[in-house]
Scaffold this motif. Sequence first.
Motif, PDB file in Angstrom:
ATOM      1  N   PRO A   1      27.099  52.341  28.465  1.00  0.00           N
ATOM      2  CA  PRO A   1      26.350  51.409  29.315  1.00  0.00           C
ATOM      3  C   PRO A   1      26.724  49.951  29.044  1.00  0.00           C
ATOM      4  CG  PRO A   1      24.896  53.090  28.433  1.00  0.00           C
ATOM      5  CD  PRO A   1      26.210  53.237  27.715  1.00  0.00           C
ATOM      6  N   GLY A   2      26.890  49.204  30.137  1.00  0.00           N
ATOM      7  CA  GLY A   2      27.192  47.786  30.052  1.00  0.00           C
ATOM      8  C   GLY A   2      28.625  47.450  29.704  1.00  0.00           C
ATOM      9  N   SER A   3      29.504  48.438  29.617  1.00  0.00           N
ATOM     10  CA  SER A   3      30.882  48.177  29.183  1.00  0.00           C
ATOM     11  C   SER A   3      31.853  47.899  30.325  1.00  0.00           C
ATOM     12  CB  SER A   3      31.412  49.356  28.362  1.00  0.00           C
ATOM     13  OG  SER A   3      31.641  50.486  29.179  1.00  0.00           O
ATOM     14  N   VAL A   4      31.463  48.139  31.553  1.00  0.00           N
ATOM     15  CA  VAL A   4      32.413  48.065  32.663  1.00  0.00           C
ATOM     16  C   VAL A   4      32.475  46.660  33.259  1.00  0.00           C
ATOM     17  CG1 VAL A   4      32.995  48.952  34.957  1.00  0.00           C
ATOM     18  CG2 VAL A   4      32.151  50.481  33.188  1.00  0.00           C
ATOM     19  N   VAL A   5      33.709  46.212  33.482  1.00  0.00           N
ATOM     20  CA  VAL A   5      33.978  44.956  34.170  1.00  0.00           C
ATOM     21  C   VAL A   5      34.899  45.287  35.339  1.00  0.00           C
ATOM     22  CG1 VAL A   5      34.976  42.649  33.976  1.00  0.00           C
ATOM     23  CG2 VAL A   5      33.762  43.642  32.033  1.00  0.00           C
ATOM     24  N   VAL A   6      34.606  44.745  36.510  1.00  0.00           N
ATOM     25  CA  VAL A   6      35.408  44.982  37.707  1.00  0.00           C
ATOM     26  C   VAL A   6      36.048  43.662  38.122  1.00  0.00           C
ATOM     27  CG1 VAL A   6      35.374  45.682  40.133  1.00  0.00           C
ATOM     28  CG2 VAL A   6      33.959  46.900  38.459  1.00  0.00           C
ATOM     29  N   HIS A   7      37.371  43.691  38.326  1.00  0.00           N
ATOM     30  CA  HIS A   7      38.136  42.519  38.743  1.00  0.00           C
ATOM     31  C   HIS A   7      38.701  42.782  40.134  1.00  0.00           C
ATOM     32  CE1 HIS A   7      38.265  41.099  34.532  1.00  0.00           C
ATOM     33  NE2 HIS A   7      38.428  42.376  34.233  1.00  0.00           N
ATOM     34  N   PRO A   8      38.476  41.884  41.106  1.00  0.00           N
ATOM     35  CA  PRO A   8      39.088  42.071  42.423  1.00  0.00           C
ATOM     36  C   PRO A   8      40.596  41.844  42.354  1.00  0.00           C
ATOM     37  CG  PRO A   8      37.878  39.985  42.345  1.00  0.00           C
ATOM     38  CD  PRO A   8      37.640  40.682  41.039  1.00  0.00           C
ATOM     39  N   VAL A   9      41.340  42.567  43.177  1.00  0.00           N
ATOM     40  CA  VAL A   9      42.776  42.363  43.337  1.00  0.00           C
ATOM     41  C   VAL A   9      42.984  42.024  44.808  1.00  0.00           C
ATOM     42  CG1 VAL A   9      45.075  43.386  43.184  1.00  0.00           C
ATOM     43  CG2 VAL A   9      43.329  43.998  41.479  1.00  0.00           C
ATOM     44  N   ARG A  10      43.229  40.753  45.072  1.00  0.00           N
ATOM     45  CA  ARG A  10      43.327  40.266  46.450  1.00  0.00           C
ATOM     46  C   ARG A  10      44.357  41.069  47.246  1.00  0.00           C
ATOM     47  NH1 ARG A  10      45.792  34.745  48.215  1.00  0.00           N
ATOM     48  NH2 ARG A  10      46.616  35.058  46.141  1.00  0.00           N
ATOM     49  N   GLY A  11      43.956  41.503  48.420  1.00  0.00           N
ATOM     50  CA  GLY A  11      44.841  42.231  49.313  1.00  0.00           C
ATOM     51  C   GLY A  11      45.123  43.670  48.905  1.00  0.00           C
ATOM     52  N   PHE A  12      44.473  44.156  47.854  1.00  0.00           N
ATOM     53  CA  PHE A  12      44.739  45.525  47.404  1.00  0.00           C
ATOM     54  C   PHE A  12      43.473  46.303  47.099  1.00  0.00           C
ATOM     55  CE2 PHE A  12      45.735  48.796  44.281  1.00  0.00           C
ATOM     56  CZ  PHE A  12      46.769  49.456  44.917  1.00  0.00           C
ATOM     57  N   GLY A  13      42.631  45.802  46.197  1.00  0.00           N
ATOM     58  CA  GLY A  13      41.464  46.574  45.786  1.00  0.00           C
ATOM     59  C   GLY A  13      40.804  46.000  44.560  1.00  0.00           C
ATOM     60  N   ALA A  14      40.815  46.758  43.460  1.00  0.00           N
ATOM     61  CA  ALA A  14      40.107  46.328  42.259  1.00  0.00           C
ATOM     62  C   ALA A  14      40.671  47.004  41.017  1.00  0.00           C
ATOM     63  CB  ALA A  14      38.623  46.663  42.383  1.00  0.00           C
TER      64      ALA A  14
END
Length: 188
Positions: free
Chosen positions: A125-138
């Motif tokens: 729990p609490g360990s996930v970080v999501v980064h956007p990847v412009r024009g593709f996804g994440a």
Amino acid sequence: MNRRHQARRHAHPGSATPLPRAAFAGVLLAVAWLAAGPASASAPAGAEPAAGEAGLAQTIAALDAAVFDAFNRCADPAQLERHASHFDPAVEFYHDTGGVTWTREAMLANTRQYACGKFTRELVPGSVVVHPVRGFGAIAQGRHRFCQNGGGTCDGLADFTIVWQRLDEGQWRITRVLSYGHRANPGP
């Protein structure tokens, strides 16, 4: 197909060497990460994530929950198929101690043999970080552990990185998985 993929496919002809049982458990740690808790969007410490980033983190968390709900019940062939539907046919799965699989079919063969009915995955729990990847996804990063079915023990801990691609139809699929830093789980 681009040159990198052509060269790779020539050098690695679409099949993978089956992973040892212990190594594959760690591989699956990488695949399984958001099901048990919320994701957090990438933002500087103390800053609120932008509305789009928070929405992206929620989207990836919901997708991951679906992927790993099916994984945790993959002894049922319909659930294994549901799990498989989230992966690109040419998914690359990198594992620090188990090696690499180059296709969804190779990954599923290992899942079927080493995971289904034997263990489940839990997100830290609490360990996930999501980064956007412009024009593709994440890109999603975090920690997870696997628990033996019937015993409730969660012996191993690992870090993971998963690359998600957003398709034109609004669908998402997993294109790359990295599972690394395998170690004993210090907690319950």
